[in-house]
Design an enzyme around this catalytic site. Structure first.
Site, PDB file in Angstrom:
ATOM      1  N   GLU A 138       2.176  -5.944  17.038  1.00 13.88           N
ATOM      2  CA  GLU A 138       1.880  -4.816  16.145  1.00 13.88           C
ATOM      3  C   GLU A 138       0.438  -4.392  16.343  1.00 13.88           C
ATOM      4  OE1 GLU A 138       2.610  -6.547  12.283  1.00 13.88           O
ATOM      5  OE2 GLU A 138       0.915  -7.926  12.432  1.00 13.88           O
ATOM      6  N   THR A 178       0.867  -1.170   0.000  1.00 13.86           N
ATOM      7  CA  THR A 178       0.000   0.000   0.000  1.00 13.86           C
ATOM      8  C   THR A 178       0.905   1.222   0.000  1.00 13.86           C
ATOM      9  OG1 THR A 178      -1.576  -1.278   1.287  1.00 13.86           O
ATOM     10  CG2 THR A 178      -1.935   1.089   1.195  1.00 13.86           C
ATOM     11  N   LYS A 180       4.125  -8.971   3.772  1.00 12.44           N
ATOM     12  CA  LYS A 180       2.781  -8.417   3.613  1.00 12.44           C
ATOM     13  C   LYS A 180       2.072  -9.292   2.576  1.00 12.44           C
ATOM     14  CE  LYS A 180       0.641  -3.851   3.479  1.00 12.44           C
ATOM     15  NZ  LYS A 180       0.256  -3.633   4.889  1.00 12.44           N
TER      16      LYS A 180
END
Lengths: 268, 268
Positions: free
Chosen positions: B169, B25, B137
């Site tokens: 996280e 992203t 990811k």
């Protein structure tokens, strides 16, 4: 729900974006989807646990029936996702699930797999432990992809441990193990897919008076087994004739279960 | 590689079938994809670890640059999958990856998030431990989907532990924690996403002489912190002003890092 008969899906579908969905691989024979009630039950359990809103499953069953009649024989693969829209992990509670149904030929496994049994290896890739997803046939399958990439065609299947050292399943199948005269199959409370054929075998075994313990199994225990077989919806039941170089014989109980599955009409 | 500028993807794509792929992203500002080198490095690391064959990344970089120029500002989301074909976990080694690039507006986060900081909660959902996928990811994101579904809009982010009890996280961000004058950020060797902005902050911190330990952190340790901030490519750096009802002050080091990120041109 939205049925996709087209060969494509929106790139904003959460199935692609996050693996946010479930699937079922249904064997079709004589125009009927085998073990559909069990496939649907697992799918609905998955929808409940992932909070995917599939309000009425009847149109889905009708569609699966129609596609199975059309196909006659083969495989129907069903993918159900949370639906399309947005960017980011959050989702609107009223999303409309996407349903993709595709037809495939039955894999051309050698008849010997069912008759003489298969050779099986151990995978180095381990399964992670995640009780919130355990048992489900969800779309997050990178662990299986990495495990299956460990060998080419020399083995029919690879067995996987979880990160705690328990034997859980094959990359695409469940596992039944015999010690002496006692059978067991791995507990799937932490990881693994609760296979539809595994459920059918457990129920048939109970009906035949064959006790099967659902429990944790170590690699050493499985290596010490005197009987082993694999199950899934497409293969039915494959005896294991060789585990990591060790020969195994196919015992009578395995044959009885295979015959019972056949008699019940569960085999593709 | 195959670029999909269309809004759809084949249902036989392994990105949908198994989450067999990766995503990035990327924030865009002034027609440039911010931190693209870091995004690309993580993507290539992911391709290597998943054995996805992206032979030459230059056409991808050229395409991303062109789309960023077109967009001017906003978000470019890149999905890269192993490609289309087959049924079953095995794949042909020569598959052509699918690349999907989509444009989105920047999320309209309140400016106060960056200035005054955000309120953060703990998630009940835990991350599973899988070293083979840790840091990547990838497209298997059901854990984040389930975690993000635990609250609506009352909090800007939720923090996640892994199944062993380590803080890892946020659902969409990485975490930096201060005790006394010492900073640390969770070790991501077992799970978690190695965020591009986390990497940029670690490097900037080193350049500013701010030591950051990469280590395991318990929930108790994080609750006892006297400073906390979150990072990702789109939010940049958000100080945490409240953690599960406990107020935190925004310290000078956090502001210095924020200014350094801004000066480096990393903030969207």
């Amino acid at each position: 729900m939205t049925f996709h008969s087209s060969r494509s899906i929106g790139v904003d579908d959460r199935g692609l974006q996050y693996g946010d969905g479930l699937f079922e691989t249904v064997a079709v024979r004589d125009g009927r989807p085998l073990l559909w009630d069990r496939h649907l039950a697992r799918l609905l359990d998955g929808c409940a646990r992932l909070a995917i809103r599939l309000s009425d499953p009847r149109p889905l069953t009708a569609e699966v029936d129609a596609r199975a009649r059309e196909a006659g024989a083969g495989v129907l693969k069903l993918i159900l996702t949370r639906g399309a829209g947005g960017r980011g992990y959050g989702y609107a509670p009223d999303m409309t699930p996407t349903i993709v149904l595709t037809r495939h030929p039955l894999p051309d496994y050698p008849a010997a797999n069912r008759e003489q049994g298969v050779a099986v290896r151990w995978c180095a890739m381990r399964l992670s432990r995640q009780p919130r997803l355990a048992g489900l046939k969800h779309l997050n399958r990178l662990e299986q992809v990495l495990a299956r990439a460990e060998w080419a065609q020399e083995y029919a299947e690879g067995l996987m441990l979880d990160t705690a050292g328990n034997v859980i399943e094959g990359t695409m199948s469940n596992l039944f193990v015999r010690h002496g005269y006692g059978w067991s199959t791995p507990d799937l409370g932490q990881c693994g897919v609760a296979g539809v054929m595994r459920g059918a075998v457990l129920d048939l075994a109970a009906r035949l008076g064959i006790e099967v313990a659902i429990r944790d199994l170590t690699q050493e225990e499985v290596m010490a087994a005197n009987g082993l077989f694999l199950t899934n919806s497409l293969i039915g039941l494959w005896p294991v004739r060789e585990l990591a170089g060790r020969a195994l014989t196919v015992c009578d109980t395995t044959r009885r279960l295979q015959e019972a599955l056949n008699a019940a009409g569960y085999l593709a």
